[in-house]
Every structure is written in structure tokens, then in C-alpha cells.
Design an enzyme around this catalytic site. Structure first.
Site, PDB file in Angstrom:
ATOM      1  N   GLU A  29       0.897  -1.160   0.000  1.00 30.56           N
ATOM      2  CA  GLU A  29       0.000   0.000   0.000  1.00 30.56           C
ATOM      3  C   GLU A  29       0.923   1.193   0.000  1.00 30.56           C
ATOM      4  O   GLU A  29       1.646   1.410   0.975  1.00 30.56           O
ATOM      5  CB  GLU A  29      -0.807   0.078   1.298  1.00 30.56           C
ATOM      6  CG  GLU A  29      -1.656  -1.105   1.618  1.00 30.56           C
ATOM      7  CD  GLU A  29      -2.849  -1.181   0.737  1.00 30.56           C
ATOM      8  OE1 GLU A  29      -3.299  -0.110   0.275  1.00 30.56           O
ATOM      9  OE2 GLU A  29      -3.298  -2.289   0.475  1.00 30.56           O
TER      10      GLU A  29
ATOM     11  N   CYS B 291      -3.539   7.655   4.350  1.00 32.73           N
ATOM     12  CA  CYS B 291      -3.270   7.193   2.982  1.00 32.73           C
ATOM     13  C   CYS B 291      -4.491   7.394   2.101  1.00 32.73           C
ATOM     14  O   CYS B 291      -4.384   7.435   0.884  1.00 32.73           O
ATOM     15  CB  CYS B 291      -2.830   5.732   2.991  1.00 32.73           C
ATOM     16  SG  CYS B 291      -3.907   4.665   3.934  1.00 32.73           S
TER      17      CYS B 291
END
Ligand code: NDP
Length: 681
Positions: A256, A295
């Protein structure tokens, strides 16, 4: 005395000598040191393989799910200690909630999904089995089994608890011992939660180790049955992904990484619509939540060119109301960045973004963090930029300022909005705010090609919306391209990721033995004792009953129509039924189902406590007046969820395979019945 953080390696806490200083994000004060003592990664990996793997394999999926639940309850009771430490990272209570209770919530979710969906064994059958020959003697299916390796979870600084637990939970269910490596800047919070977990004594020995500081030669020691997950910057992801040893051993690597997520205001929404407010609110929340260090935060605010001024004005008004400072001060809504390094980094990236774009709101608009001793804190002003030509400007699509910084980008027509969204080169999440289902139907499939998740927001969804920025355990988290190309969470999918899938071929009898599930065509056992009279422990996969027969009469159909009120022409209209594909009246499918139950039940009270549903129901062939049916009931699957009822009586889940056939032995109906069955003990 400044405490030194410790690593948990080989079941021991290691670390006496101070190394890297770590600072309070709000005041800049020194709060911890990492440790200088070298970690023997050979020992860590050996311990995970030799102690962790066998201890985890002594348990089954269900038992591991139960441990996750116990662990979640244990941590929830101690959450205030974690909130107190989380404060040092610059987080508000709401920010910390996402990290701490989002983390324990993920444990609860995996405990519950594991309990519902996984077997009480270590073989997960990914059926159904399929016949591979004409004579029924050869079949194939898939199974998923623990890999027997170690999971290394490397995390970013922004969610020191959730980041570990959301990776740990599915890999633990998959029986992989985990070596967690938090980002150094906030590793003190991860250390605190790992200490709690260790003290709980709930995990099998070797199930969790913690690395404070560098991973040294850890990745060089991994083998093909291990796995690595990573959250952090795209640069680090790119470096680790090509680690020679990981490549040589085909070690799965899931990342990620950076993500320039967007929110699109669709052309149908006007400033008078409630959706306009929803859009502004969502963007402002994503800009300032966790000081923009998420994020999933919205970096690009894509709005019609005619709405740029209205959106800019409303966002400025909102941002002006966000009080920044020490979150323990009443009214403070945004805290600090996690470290001075981050503050510097965000500043540098903002400078890149500001080139050629206008700053609509920022430091100059009265930025003055509140609280005692915050002059040296890592604060950053919420900053809103405007890019009038998003097609010509690369920086807004490429530079991720990991703080409270977002850019309004104007568009002309929905296709351009989607083209701008795709310029992010792959993102974790996008939000589309629209009132029009037709716009959603057009735009979402295109947005989905470059995003891991798409939130469609309007008034109806807003009532319960979990928001743009919240990854949920049930839904996939991860995006293509720049976002790392990985997938996390998404329910039991995440557990499957940590298991090894194998195709298995053989006779149905062998496949049933291997999968622990009855496979059609496998040998069955029939006995004098009706399967519904056996207690959970006494039932075996393949215990079977072939019932007596029943001839279906017209009276059955008429009576069933009367009881159910279902007078569909196919059952009652002789003339119309002649024109159907069946050429005659046929019995209700639900009659066949009910009649089959009448054939196979054992009516007197017994160990079967409840029938709670059916799976995979198919009416395969019609049953006409005069046809004769019978049923075969076979114990298909047993799951011991280690549950008891209110009176303390143990029970397990039993699924039964049911095949209803006609006088020609043709299958007419096929399904699984789900029951709860009492235990003898
Ligand atoms: P980094 O990529 O620098 O670090 C991420 C993790 O990798 C940390 O635990 C770090 O440890 C570790 N690491 C770094 N280098 C190595 C290496 N050579 N071998 C093994 N582990 C290594 O990211 P940050 O956490 O510092 O965050 C920086 C940026 O990442 C943010 O500004 C943001 O752009 C992005 N980010 C993206 C997220 C997402 O999910 N999309 C989430 C969070 C951040 P250590 O701290 O000890 O160096």
C-alpha cells in the site's frame, strides 16, 4: 530518564542502549529512544518457524478466530492507556479512535468473519468440486491451507496500532506467525500495544514478534512460504519489492503506497443541494482528519469549472473554523504532524504543488497553534490550493503532500473529471458526489478502473456513510498502480491471501476425506440411526439417509396453492401450462422443498436445534402430477464454533446436502440445509 523502546524477539524483550531519539509531535520534547542493541534476525525467523508455526497449527481457524475476539476485548479494556500515548503522536481523540478502536474493531471483525466463514480445521475448501470425467469417479476442487511460513508486516507511521492489527488479524487466522515492523517515528505506540498483547498471554507462543528500528537482514532470510506486506512510500515499496531474496524465492509482496485520492463533485450538483454541503464537509474532514496523514485522504478536489469559486469559498470558511493545536485543549480539532521530519517533507512538497497554482487558504490566514509549549511542535496549516488547468499540471497528480494539503482542480464535463481522476495513476479511493444514478452508473465503472474503492455520496447514503477515508474490514483496501497494487482487508479475502491454494484431483470419496466436506458422488454411510438423532460429536461427514418415496398428486398442488396463496398459472392453468416449456402443470418448487423436508425429518425432539437456512438452492427439473420423488440427506460439513446456548448446552453448525430425485433417478432439486446441532457433552 528517557525510556528506551524494546523489540520483542524470540519471546524476549530486547533493548537497553539508546539509539534514535523520538519526539513528542506537539512540543518537540524528547520522549523515547529506539534501542541500539542488534537484533538477531536469524533467531527471529527461526523462532517464528520452529515455535510460532507449530503452536498456531495446533489450533484450527475457529480457535484462532476466538483468540482474536478475546484479544480485542482485552485491548478495549486498556484502550485509555493507548489514547494517552497516542496523544504524543499529535493525534486528536478522534484521530486516535481510528487507530486504536479501528484496530480493535478490525480484530473483532476478523473474529466474527472467521467464525462465520471458516471451518473448524486447517483446510479451507474452495468448492464446489467439479466432475472431471463421464463416469463420476474423478473430480477436482481447490483447497487453501496454511503456508507454514512467517508474515513480515512493515508499517507506516500514521496508524501505529491499526496498521499492525489490520495486517496481523488475517495472517494470524491463516496460522502465520507475524513479525511486525512499525515506522520508527511512532513505534512507541506500536510497542505499547504489543506489550499489552504479550502480557495478555492470549496468543500462542511465537505468534507475534516486534522489530523496533531497522529490519536489518530480515528480508534476506525469508523463503517462498513466507509473505511480506508493506505500507509506506512508493519509493520504499519499489526498493523492497525487488529485494533479490524476495524475488529469488517468489515471496509474495503486498504494498500500500502513495495515493493521490480524489473527490469529484458531479455536474448535476448545485450549491443549493444538500449534496454540495456533503461534498465540502467530506473534503474538509479528509483534509484535517489526522492532520491529513491518511493514505486515503482527499488530495485532489475535482469540481466543475462553474463551481470552483463556490467550492473554494465554502472550503475556506470551513478551514478557517478548524482550531489547530494541542488536542487536549478544548475546541482543538486538528493536531500536529507525526514528526518534524514530516513537517519538513510536507513543506517541501507544498512548495512543488504551489508552483503554477494559487494558494486559496494556508498559513497566512491566521495560523497559530494553541496549547502550552507547542512552539516546537510539528504543526502544519490546513492548506487549500487551486489548479485551473489540471490537464496541463503534472504536480497535482504526482506530488503527495502527506499532510492537510489539497488542491481544487477544475474540470469541463464528466469525461474530463474522470480523465483527471485517472491521472493519479492508481489510487486507493475516490468519492463521487452526485444525485443522479445515471451519472453514477456512467462514472463509477470508469473510476473503478483506477481506484481500489469508490464511495458514491448523496443525501440517502450520508445518513450512514462511513466516509471517504475509512477502510472497512469487510471491504477491500488497496489500489492499483501508484497505490501499490496490493489488496488488504476485504473480509475473508485477506485470509485467503495468506493461505496457499492447491487444486486437488481424485475420486469424490478422496476429495471428501481431504476437504472435510461431503462431495457429491463420494461414499456415504447409512445406518439404522437417523442422522437427525445423532449429536454433533457422533455425526460424520457422509452420514446419509435415503428416504421413502412420495407421489405428487394434483391435490398436493391445489392444497399447496391454498396454503401459500401462490396460484401461479404454471401450477393451476391447464391451458396456459401447455404452452410453457414444460407442456403441463407442474408442482411449486417450494412444494417440492417442503415435501422433501417431510420425507427426511425425524419429527420427535432430538439434537437438531434449529434449521436456519438454505444455501445453493436449485430447482433442476420440473415435478409434474404423478411424478414420484424421494430425498437423500447427507451430512456435508461440520463447524465447531465452540458455542453454547443460554443454558450452557454446546452446539455446532451442520450443513446437509440434499438431493431430491424423481422416479427416473433424475435430480429435481438440490440444496444445502444449515442446522444447529446439540453436543452430547
Ligand atoms: P517509508 O516508506 O519511509 O516507511 C514505511 C515503512 O518502511 C517504515 O516502517 C520504515 O521504517 C520502513 N522502511 C523504510 N525503508 C526500509 C528498508 N530499506 N527496509 C525495510 N523497511 C524499511 O514511509 P513513511 O512511514 O516514512 O511515510 C512516508 C510517506 O509514505 C508518507 O509521506 C506518504 O507519502 C506515504 N504513505 C503512504 C501510505 C499509504 O498507505 N498510501 C501510508 C503512510 C504513508 P523506518 O520508519 O524505520 O524507516
Amino acid at each position: 530518564m528517557i525510556p528506551t523502546l524494546q523489540s520483542l524477539i524470540g519471546g524476549r524483550w530486547i533493548g537497553r542502549e539508546a539509539a534514535t531519539p523520538l519526539h513528542n509531535a506537539l512540543t518537540g520534547g524528547l520522549i523515547y529512544h529506539t534501542h541500539a542493541d542488534a537484533i538477531d534476525f536469524g533467531e527471529a525467523v527461526h523462532y517464528a518457524r520452529k515455535t510460532g508455526v507449530p503452536a498456531l497449527m495446533k489450533l484450527d481457524f475457529q480457535q484462532r478466530a476466538a483468540i482474536l475476539k478475546a484479544l480485542a476485548l482485552y485491548l478495549v479494556e486498556r484502550k485509555e492507556e493507548l489514547y494517552a500515548i497516542s496523544h504524543l503522536t499529535g493525534a486528536t481523540r478522534a484521530d486516535s479512535w481510528v487507530d486504536i478502536e479501528g484496530g480493535t474493531g478490525t480484530l473483532f471483525a476478523y473474529a466474527s468473519m472467521g467464525g462465520r466463514e471458516l471451518p473448524s480445521s486447517n483446510v479451507l475448501h474452495e468448492g464446489p468440486a467439479m466432475a472431471l470425467g463421464k463416469n463420476g469417479g474423478f473430480a477436482g476442487t481447490h483447497i487453501l491451507v496454511p503456508r507454514g511460513g512467517v508474515a513480515v508486516h512493515i508499517n507506516a507511521f500514521n496508524f501505529p496500532i491499526w496498521g499492525l492489527l489490520e495486517k496481523f488479524a488475517p495472517s494470524f487466522l491463516a496460522a502465520m506467525p507475524c513479525i511486525g515492523k512499525p515506522a520508527t517515528a511512532t513505534s512507541y505506540l506500536t510497542e505499547a500495544v504489543v506489550r499489552m498483547i504479550h502480557e495478555s498471554g492470549l496468543l500462542p507462543e511465537g505468534a507475534l514478534q516486534l522489530v523496533i528500528g531497522s529490519t536489518g537482514d530480515l528480508l534476506d532470510r525469508l523463503e517462498g512460504f513466507d509473505a511480506v506486506t508493506f505500507t509506506g512510500s512508493a519509493d520504499t515499496a519499489a526498493k523492497l519489492r525487488v529485494n533479490r531474496n524476495l524475488v529469488a524465492h517468489s515471496v509474495p509482496f503486498t504494498a500500500e503506497a502513495d495515493s493521490l485520492n480524489c473527490a469529484i463533485l458531479a455536474p448535476d450538483v448545485t450549491p443549493d443541494d444538500p449534496e454540495f454541503d456533503l461534498f465540502v464537509k467530506e473534503v474538509a474532514r479528509e483534509m484535517t482528519g489526522k492532520a491529513g496523514q491518511k493514505c486515503t485522504a482527499i488530495r485532489r478536489i475535482i469540481v466543475p469549472e462553474t463551481m470552483v469559486d463556490a467550492v473554494g469559498t465554502r472550503l475556506r470558511e470551513r478551514l478557517a473554523k478548524v482550531s489547530v493545536g494541542d488536542p487536549s485543549v478544548e475546541g482543538v480539532r486538528m493536531g500536529a504532524l507525526a514528526s518534524k521530519d514530516q513537517q519538513r517533507d510536507v513543506g517541501e512538497r507544498l512548495a512543488l504543488l504551489a508552483q503554477g497554482n494559487e494558494v486559496l487558504f494556508g498559513e497566512r490566514d491566521g495560523f497559530n497553534p494553541v496549547g502550552d509549549g507547542v512552539a516546537d511542535g510539528a504543526f502544519f496549516a490546513p492548506t487549500l490550493l487551486l489548479c485551473r488547468d489540471g490537464m496541463a499540471n503534472d504536480a497535482v497528480h504526482d506530488v503527495e503532500a502527506f499532510g492537510p494539503v489539497s488542491t481544487i482542480i477544475s474540470y469541463h464535463g464528466i469525461d474530463q473529471a474522470l480523465a483527471l481522476a485517472a491521472r493519479g495513476k492508481g489510487s486507493l479511493v475516490s468519492t463521487l458526489v452526485t444525485r443522479e444514478p445515471a451519472i453514477a452508473a456512467y462514472a463509477v465503472p470508469m473510476a473503478a478502473a483506477s481506484h481500489g474503492r469508490v464511495l458514491i455520496l448523496e443525501s440517502e447514503a450520508a445518513v450512514d456513510s462511513t466516509g471517504h477515508g475509512s477502510p472497512l474490514p469487510q471491504l477491500k483496501h488497496g489500489g492499483p498502480g501508484r497505490a501499490g497494487g496490493g489488496e488488504e482487508l476485504g473480509g475473508i479475502r485477506a485470509v485467503r491471501h495468506f493461505l496457499q491454494r492447491a487444486a486437488v484431483q481424485g475420486s469424490p470419496t478422496m476429495l471428501a476425506a481431504v476437504t472435510g466436506e461431503y462431495v457429491r458422488g463420494a461414499r456415504v454411510q447409512e445406518s439404522e440411526v437417523h442422522p437427525f438423532r445423532k449429536y454433533f460429536e457422533e455425526l460424520h461427514i457422509g452420514d446419509s439417509l435415503l428416504t421413502h418415496r412420495r407421489t405428487v398428486s394434483e391435490a398436493d398442488i391445489v392444497n399447496f396453492g391454498g396454503v401459500s396463496g401462490d396460484y401461479f398459472y404454471m401450477h393451476f392453468d391447464e391451458i396456459a401450462a401447455k404452452d410453457t416449456q414444460f407442456g403441463q402443470r407442474i408442482a411449486h418448487g417450494y412444494f417440492v422443498l417442503s415435501a422433501a423436508a417431510g420425507l427426511f425429518v425425524s419429527p420427535a425432539p432430538g439434537p437438531v436445534l434449529a434449521n436456519y437456512g438454505l444455501d445453493n438452492l436449485r430447482f433442476v427439473a420440473p415435478v409434474a402430477i404423478g411424478d414420484t420423488i424421494r430425498a437423500r440427506l447427507t451430512c456435508k460439513r461440520k463447524v465447531d464454533r465452540n458455542r453454547t446456548d443460554d443454558k450452557g448446552v454446546g452446539q455446532g453448525v451442520v450443513a446437509w446436502d440434499v438431493q431430491v430425485t424423481n422416479q427416473h433417478d433424475e435430480l429435481v432439486a438440490s440444496y444445502d440445509i444449515l442446522t444447529l446441532v446439540m453436543k452430547r457433552t
